[in-house]
Design a protein around this motif. Structure first.
Motif, mmCIF file in Angstrom:
data_model
loop_
_atom_site.group_PDB
_atom_site.id
_atom_site.type_symbol
_atom_site.label_atom_id
_atom_site.label_comp_id
_atom_site.label_asym_id
_atom_site.label_seq_id
_atom_site.Cartn_x
_atom_site.Cartn_y
_atom_site.Cartn_z
ATOM 1 N N PRO A 268 0.840 -1.195 0.000
ATOM 2 C CA PRO A 268 0.000 0.000 0.000
ATOM 3 C C PRO A 268 0.880 1.252 0.000
ATOM 4 O O PRO A 268 1.995 1.244 0.542
ATOM 5 C CB PRO A 268 -0.801 -0.119 1.299
ATOM 6 N N CYS A 269 0.374 2.328 -0.593
ATOM 7 C CA CYS A 269 1.161 3.565 -0.650
ATOM 8 C C CYS A 269 0.229 4.763 -0.649
ATOM 9 O O CYS A 269 -0.969 4.651 -0.918
ATOM 10 C CB CYS A 269 2.044 3.579 -1.897
ATOM 11 N N ALA A 270 0.810 5.908 -0.313
ATOM 12 C CA ALA A 270 0.103 7.183 -0.383
ATOM 13 C C ALA A 270 0.685 7.974 -1.547
ATOM 14 O O ALA A 270 1.908 8.064 -1.697
ATOM 15 C CB ALA A 270 0.253 7.952 0.923
ATOM 16 N N VAL A 271 -0.193 8.530 -2.381
ATOM 17 C CA VAL A 271 0.241 9.220 -3.594
ATOM 18 C C VAL A 271 -0.400 10.598 -3.658
ATOM 19 O O VAL A 271 -1.614 10.744 -3.478
ATOM 20 C CB VAL A 271 -0.161 8.415 -4.850
ATOM 21 N N VAL A 272 0.417 11.612 -3.910
ATOM 22 C CA VAL A 272 -0.087 12.966 -4.130
ATOM 23 C C VAL A 272 -0.603 13.030 -5.565
ATOM 24 O O VAL A 272 0.157 12.835 -6.518
ATOM 25 C CB VAL A 272 1.012 14.014 -3.911
ATOM 26 N N VAL A 273 -1.903 13.259 -5.724
ATOM 27 C CA VAL A 273 -2.513 13.181 -7.048
ATOM 28 C C VAL A 273 -3.167 14.486 -7.505
ATOM 29 O O VAL A 273 -3.541 14.614 -8.671
ATOM 30 C CB VAL A 273 -3.560 12.051 -7.099
ATOM 31 N N ARG A 274 -3.314 15.484 -6.605
ATOM 32 C CA ARG A 274 -4.011 16.709 -7.002
ATOM 33 C C ARG A 274 -3.792 17.804 -5.950
ATOM 34 O O ARG A 274 -3.359 17.539 -4.829
ATOM 35 C CB ARG A 274 -5.516 16.459 -7.159
ATOM 36 N N LEU A 275 -4.107 19.028 -6.327
ATOM 37 C CA LEU A 275 -4.197 20.171 -5.407
ATOM 38 C C LEU A 275 -2.982 20.281 -4.489
ATOM 39 O O LEU A 275 -3.094 20.316 -3.266
ATOM 40 C CB LEU A 275 -5.473 20.061 -4.559
ATOM 41 N N ALA A 276 -1.795 20.351 -5.106
ATOM 42 C CA ALA A 276 -0.569 20.471 -4.313
ATOM 43 C C ALA A 276 0.473 21.272 -5.087
ATOM 44 O O ALA A 276 0.460 21.321 -6.318
ATOM 45 C CB ALA A 276 -0.025 19.085 -3.980
ATOM 46 N N GLU A 277 1.363 21.918 -4.323
ATOM 47 C CA GLU A 277 2.559 22.544 -4.888
ATOM 48 C C GLU A 277 3.760 21.685 -4.478
ATOM 49 O O GLU A 277 3.837 21.230 -3.335
ATOM 50 C CB GLU A 277 2.746 23.955 -4.339
ATOM 51 N N VAL A 278 4.681 21.446 -5.418
ATOM 52 C CA VAL A 278 5.826 20.585 -5.127
ATOM 53 C C VAL A 278 7.123 21.266 -5.546
ATOM 54 O O VAL A 278 7.143 22.102 -6.449
ATOM 55 C CB VAL A 278 5.704 19.228 -5.842
ATOM 56 N N ASN A 279 8.189 20.909 -4.858
ATOM 57 C CA ASN A 279 9.525 21.398 -5.196
ATOM 58 C C ASN A 279 10.054 20.529 -6.336
ATOM 59 O O ASN A 279 10.395 19.372 -6.130
ATOM 60 C CB ASN A 279 10.430 21.307 -3.970
#
Length: 309
Positions: A268-279
């Protein structure tokens, strides 16, 4: 008294360290399953497996004809992209291909090139190519499959480009239908109901992401005879993005939040898929990925509302 010895401090990749900001609550993150058989670092750009690349045919109802449906080959992605491919000579014997979306691949003069959805061969002439010589390959959408045409730049070398080919469109997961108009002719529609091509028994059909041949039997087909072709859906698991992949994960779909080792088993994993700012400097890409391809992929993330800074 000697000088003291210090061990340099090396900062590890932190879980979520690539995030600049995200939406309140859990809006930015989805739970999923990570695969790939390697240790995957936090900040790795991921793709989603969308195609299993298998297909099976079955008669739809009771057919008059007793012909057979041959082996089916679903077209893998990356499929042909519509637009202009630039072929740039980097020396007298080597070149780089840039696809319409910015992805790149390299090739050698005199050897067949196949990748990024197209194929061709550059043949040297009496005057050698020079760095900066170029060809443009333009693909256009036509019923069934794309078509391709070439144009040379103002080149030093007088070699030629030929044997142009396209891979066609990628198969869509779902059910295609094949319906006969008469004893030898049929129409193929894709899972959305769009017509993708016409075919003839005994002749290889290739359009809409599928390749197959229907062979007539002792009893002729009749108008209204039909088959279904079911293309298997992918697992929808996440794996490290790579533009060279052919299962759907060649398209960015998120960023891994926390490092996971899936060498021996999916997890299982957590994934950033929307509504975010990233470096963007802390994102992890495939080894050797070109700057142009990274720029194109960042634009795809931006379309998902993952904004690189």
């Amino acid at each position: 008294m000697g000088n003291p010895t210090y061990t340099p401090f090396q900062e590890n990749w932190h879980n979520g360290g690539f995030l600049v900001s995200q939406a309140n609550g859990h809006q930015s993150i989805e739970q999923g399953t990570l695969t790939g058989g390697v240790k995957v670092l936090a900040g790795t750009v991921l793709g989603t497996i969308l195609s299993a690349l298998t297909a099976a045919a079955a008669a739809l109802g009771t057919n008059t004809g007793n012909g057979t449906f041959g082996a089916i080959t679903p077209q893998a992605a990356p499929a042909t992209m519509i637009g202009a491919y630039l072929v740039s000579l980097t020396s007298s014997s080597a070149f780089t291909v840039t696809a319409p979306d910015g992805q790149t691949a390299t090739g050698t003069v005199g050897s067949a090139f196949s990748g990024l959805g197209i194929g061709f061969t550059i043949t040297a002439g009496g005057t050698p190519f020079a760095a900066g010589d170029s060809f443009t390959l333009t693909t256009t959408a036509t019923p069934g499959n794309p078509s391709i045409a070439s144009a040379a730049g103002t080149n030093t070398g007088n070699g030629t480009i030929g044997s142009l080919s396209v891979q066609g469109y990628a198969a869509k997961a779902g059910v295609y239908s094949v319906e006969f108009d008469d004893a030898t002719h049929f129409v193929v529609t894709d899972p959305t109901g769009a017509e993708v091509g016409h075919g003839t028994t005994g002749v290889a059909f290739k359009a809409g992401g599928l390749s197959f041949t229907i062979t007539a039997g002792g009893t002729a087909f009749a108008a209204g005879d039909s088959f279904t072709v079911t293309v298997a859906a992918g697992s929808s698991k996440y794996k490290p993005f790579d533009p060279a992949n052919v299962d759907g994960s060649q398209v960015p779909s998120g960023i891994l939040f926390a490092t996971k080792d899936v060498t021996s088993a999916d997890k299982p994993c957590a994934v950033v898929v929307r509504l975010a700012e990233v470096n963007s400097s802390e994102l992890v890409w495939p080894t050797g990925m070109s700057a142009a391809a990274i720029t194109a992929s960042l634009a795809q993330l931006k379309a998902l509302t993952i904004i690189p800074r």
